[in-house]
Design an enzyme around this catalytic site. Structure first.
Site, PDB file in Angstrom:
ATOM      1  N   SER A 159       0.804  -1.084   0.029  1.00 46.80           N
ATOM      2  CA  SER A 159      -0.131   0.201   0.124  1.00 46.80           C
ATOM      3  C   SER A 159       1.293   0.941  -0.226  1.00 46.80           C
ATOM      4  CB  SER A 159      -1.087  -0.722   1.525  1.00 46.80           C
ATOM      5  OG  SER A 159      -0.547  -0.235   2.375  1.00 46.80           O
ATOM      6  N   GLU A 169       1.009   5.778   0.913  1.00 43.22           N
ATOM      7  CA  GLU A 169       0.480   6.780   1.608  1.00 43.22           C
ATOM      8  C   GLU A 169       1.024   7.773   0.971  1.00 43.22           C
ATOM      9  OE1 GLU A 169       0.806   6.720   5.600  1.00 43.22           O
ATOM     10  OE2 GLU A 169       1.654   8.201   5.361  1.00 43.22           O
ATOM     11  N   ASP A 173      -1.975  15.016  16.413  1.00 39.94           N
ATOM     12  CA  ASP A 173      -1.181  15.295  17.199  1.00 39.94           C
ATOM     13  C   ASP A 173      -1.623  16.455  17.584  1.00 39.94           C
ATOM     14  OD1 ASP A 173       0.964  13.453  17.664  1.00 39.94           O
ATOM     15  OD2 ASP A 173       1.253  14.523  15.818  1.00 39.94           O
ATOM     16  N   PHE A 227      12.138  13.579  11.129  1.00 40.05           N
ATOM     17  CA  PHE A 227      11.449  13.181  11.419  1.00 40.05           C
ATOM     18  C   PHE A 227      11.388  12.281  12.231  1.00 40.05           C
ATOM     19  CE2 PHE A 227       9.820  13.317   6.315  1.00 40.05           C
ATOM     20  CZ  PHE A 227       9.064  14.385   7.061  1.00 40.05           C
TER      21      PHE A 227
HETATM   22  P1  FAD Z   1      -3.718   6.747  19.932  1.00 38.08           P
HETATM   23  O1  FAD Z   1      -3.324   4.897  19.303  1.00 38.08           O
HETATM   24  O2  FAD Z   1      -4.723   6.712  20.520  1.00 38.08           O
HETATM   25  O3  FAD Z   1      -2.686   7.036  21.077  1.00 38.08           O
HETATM   26  C1  FAD Z   1      -1.396   7.239  20.956  1.00 38.08           C
HETATM   27  C2  FAD Z   1      -0.791   7.461  22.816  1.00 38.08           C
HETATM   28  O4  FAD Z   1      -1.350   7.901  23.369  1.00 38.08           O
HETATM   29  C3  FAD Z   1      -0.709   5.318  22.715  1.00 38.08           C
HETATM   30  O5  FAD Z   1       0.193   4.992  22.156  1.00 38.08           O
HETATM   31  C4  FAD Z   1      -0.879   5.027  23.948  1.00 38.08           C
HETATM   32  O6  FAD Z   1       0.714   5.732  24.792  1.00 38.08           O
HETATM   33  C5  FAD Z   1      -1.441   6.660  24.279  1.00 38.08           C
HETATM   34  N1  FAD Z   1      -2.589   6.384  25.045  1.00 38.08           N
HETATM   35  C6  FAD Z   1      -3.903   7.270  24.063  1.00 38.08           C
HETATM   36  N2  FAD Z   1      -4.929   7.182  24.677  1.00 38.08           N
HETATM   37  C7  FAD Z   1      -4.780   6.360  25.908  1.00 38.08           C
HETATM   38  C8  FAD Z   1      -5.864   5.664  26.246  1.00 38.08           C
HETATM   39  N3  FAD Z   1      -6.492   5.761  26.835  1.00 38.08           N
HETATM   40  N4  FAD Z   1      -5.003   5.721  27.527  1.00 38.08           N
HETATM   41  C9  FAD Z   1      -3.637   4.937  27.936  1.00 38.08           C
HETATM   42  N5  FAD Z   1      -2.546   5.307  27.039  1.00 38.08           N
HETATM   43  C10 FAD Z   1      -3.006   6.504  25.726  1.00 38.08           C
HETATM   44  N6  FAD Z   1      -1.413  12.085  12.233  1.00 38.08           N
HETATM   45  C11 FAD Z   1      -1.960  13.079  11.706  1.00 38.08           C
HETATM   46  O7  FAD Z   1      -2.125  13.703  11.712  1.00 38.08           O
HETATM   47  N7  FAD Z   1      -2.436  12.959  10.145  1.00 38.08           N
HETATM   48  C12 FAD Z   1      -2.507  11.464   9.426  1.00 38.08           C
HETATM   49  O8  FAD Z   1      -2.356  11.026   8.503  1.00 38.08           O
HETATM   50  C13 FAD Z   1      -1.892  10.598  10.512  1.00 38.08           C
HETATM   51  N8  FAD Z   1      -1.025   9.068   9.445  1.00 38.08           N
HETATM   52  C14 FAD Z   1      -0.677   8.441  10.321  1.00 38.08           C
HETATM   53  C15 FAD Z   1      -0.359   6.901   9.859  1.00 38.08           C
HETATM   54  C16 FAD Z   1       0.472   6.424  10.515  1.00 38.08           C
HETATM   55  C17 FAD Z   1       0.640   4.782   9.996  1.00 38.08           C
HETATM   56  C18 FAD Z   1       1.286   7.008  11.570  1.00 38.08           C
HETATM   57  C19 FAD Z   1       1.712   5.943  12.119  1.00 38.08           C
HETATM   58  C20 FAD Z   1       0.897   7.846  12.595  1.00 38.08           C
HETATM   59  C21 FAD Z   1       0.072   9.059  11.769  1.00 38.08           C
HETATM   60  N9  FAD Z   1      -0.012   9.679  12.540  1.00 38.08           N
HETATM   61  C22 FAD Z   1      -1.257  10.715  11.638  1.00 38.08           C
HETATM   62  C23 FAD Z   1       1.027  10.160  13.731  1.00 38.08           C
HETATM   63  C24 FAD Z   1      -0.794  10.058  14.556  1.00 38.08           C
HETATM   64  O9  FAD Z   1      -1.302  11.219  14.297  1.00 38.08           O
HETATM   65  C25 FAD Z   1      -0.209  10.455  16.256  1.00 38.08           C
HETATM   66  O10 FAD Z   1       1.660   9.883  16.336  1.00 38.08           O
HETATM   67  C26 FAD Z   1      -0.383  11.053  17.278  1.00 38.08           C
HETATM   68  O11 FAD Z   1       0.226  11.512  18.312  1.00 38.08           O
HETATM   69  C27 FAD Z   1      -0.918   9.766  17.795  1.00 38.08           C
HETATM   70  O12 FAD Z   1      -2.292   9.051  16.975  1.00 38.08           O
HETATM   71  P2  FAD Z   1      -2.665   7.558  17.111  1.00 38.08           P
HETATM   72  O13 FAD Z   1      -3.386   7.131  16.822  1.00 38.08           O
HETATM   73  O14 FAD Z   1      -1.418   6.175  17.637  1.00 38.08           O
HETATM   74  O15 FAD Z   1      -2.912   7.122  18.986  1.00 38.08           O
END
Ligand code: FAD
Length: 305
Positions: A20, A22, A114, A224
């Site tokens: 895939s 991105e 973020d 990054f």
């Molecule tokens: P979550 O999984 O919700 O949480 C991240 C961390 O916070 C967890 O590892 C955990 O340690 C902690 N945490 C969260 N909730 C809890 C809870 N309830 N209890 C305990 N700990 C908790 N960013 C963008 O803005 N746009 C994008 O399109 C984008 N695409 C991405 C694609 C990929 C493949 C990856 C790896 C990252 C991407 N990101 C993107 C970055 C991402 O948004 C950031 O890394 C963000 O800080 C975390 O998002 P997440 O969905 O992993 O968060």
């Protein structure tokens, strides 16, 4: 990491491999042209899907939507839209999900995102919004028959206290209905393999797809990596040493490094790869070619016509 000069097809049939790609939404007309050239170059490799990232702020969100719509309208590619819950109410996010559904999106990459104040500052969920990506996964699944991917971090997310917290968080996403996880990029395959083993031991059985970043520009990728808490091994820095002003050699080294990484992952049984293209096709195309993927005719855009 072990090195490999094997033909990957000795370990996995090319037919078993799925890739895939991105992309990020372009900010200017010139960037839009580059993106489109890249999409059309990579489309004939028949990726499982292509995805478009999502940013904070109204104009970025509109660009994501426009990019997704264009790919859907002008190609036959399966298109996944990224979505975050930053600074948005649940109703606002649900509207975006419905809008994606209405234009034919069937795959969403569900992310917390973020903080608007910048990565590394404390994340505060919107009081009326989804608290995190696990909650968002459940919200998306409630609104339609979407495939949902989530992010995961083989070296730990910068906000998590430990790798165990990351595994717990991935488990919550899996339990909420996620179909697959895509990793943050990494360069040490041992780290990835150990992370997958820990996830399996924790009862997480969804596919964990390695995110591969071709190093077009070492300094940029190192920046990054610092922000993402991904490590840059000394051997990688050494390979790009002295090449800052020599982009051509840097490209050749980048292709070799990425090929070595994906061949080694294939040797370890990996069959799905997610490429962070940076909207550039050449290195990704070359790596896919080495993996045995060949363009298929008619190209998806012709098939869609
Ligand atoms: P979550 O999984 O919700 O949480 C991240 C961390 O916070 C967890 O590892 C955990 O340690 C902690 N945490 C969260 N909730 C809890 C809870 N309830 N209890 C305990 N700990 C908790 N960013 C963008 O803005 N746009 C994008 O399109 C984008 N695409 C991405 C694609 C990929 C493949 C990856 C790896 C990252 C991407 N990101 C993107 C970055 C991402 O948004 C950031 O890394 C963000 O800080 C975390 O998002 P997440 O969905 O992993 O968060």
């Amino acid at each position: 990491m072990t090195t490999s000069t094997h033909q990957p097809s000795r370990y996995a049939r090319t037919a078993d491999l799925a890739v895939s790609f991105e992309f990020f939404p372009p900010k200017t007309e010139a960037m839009a042209e580059t993106l489109w050239r890249s999409v059309m170059r990579l489309a004939p490799l028949r990726p499982r899907y292509v995805s478009v990232t999502y940013g904070a702020g109204g104009s970025t969100r509109a660009r994501t939507h426009a990019t997704v719509e264009r790919i859907l309208a002008e190609t036959a590619l399966t298109t996944a839209a990224h979505l975050t819950c930053v600074d948005a109410t649940r109703d606002e996010v649900d509207d975006v999900i419905r809008a994606y559904r209405d234009v034919g999106v069937r795959h969403i990459v569900a992310l917390r995102g973020d903080p608007a104040t910048g990565a590394g500052t404390p994340y505060v969920p919107h009081p009326d919004g989804y608290a995190d990506s696990a909650a968002l996964v459940a919200g998306i699944k409630a609104l339609g028959d979407f495939e949902v991917s989530v992010a995961t971090y083989p070296e730990g997310h910068p906000d998590s206290g430990s790798l165990d917290a990351d595994i717990d968080n991935l488990k919550r996403k899996a339990d909420a209905g996620a179909d697959q996880a895509i990793t943050q990029f990494f360069f040490d395959n041992d780290l990835f393999e150990r992370f997958v083993e820990r996830a399996r031991a924790a009862g997480i059985d969804l596919p964990i797809v390695p995110g591969i970043i071709p190093v077009h520009n070492f300094k940029q990728v190192a920046r990054f990596a610092e922000r993402a808490s991904a490590s840059v091994p000394d051997w990688l820095a050494e390979r790009f040493e002295g090449l800052d002003d020599d982009p051509q050699t840097q490209q050749l080294v980048a292709a070799a490094v990425a090929a070595e990484q994906v061949f080694d992952l294939v040797d370890r049984g990996v069959t799905r790869f997610h490429f962070y293209t940076m909207n550039r096709a050449d290195l990704v195309y070359a790596i896919c070619h080495l993996l045995g993927l060949r363009p298929v005719s008619p190209v998806p855009s012709e098939a869609a016509a």
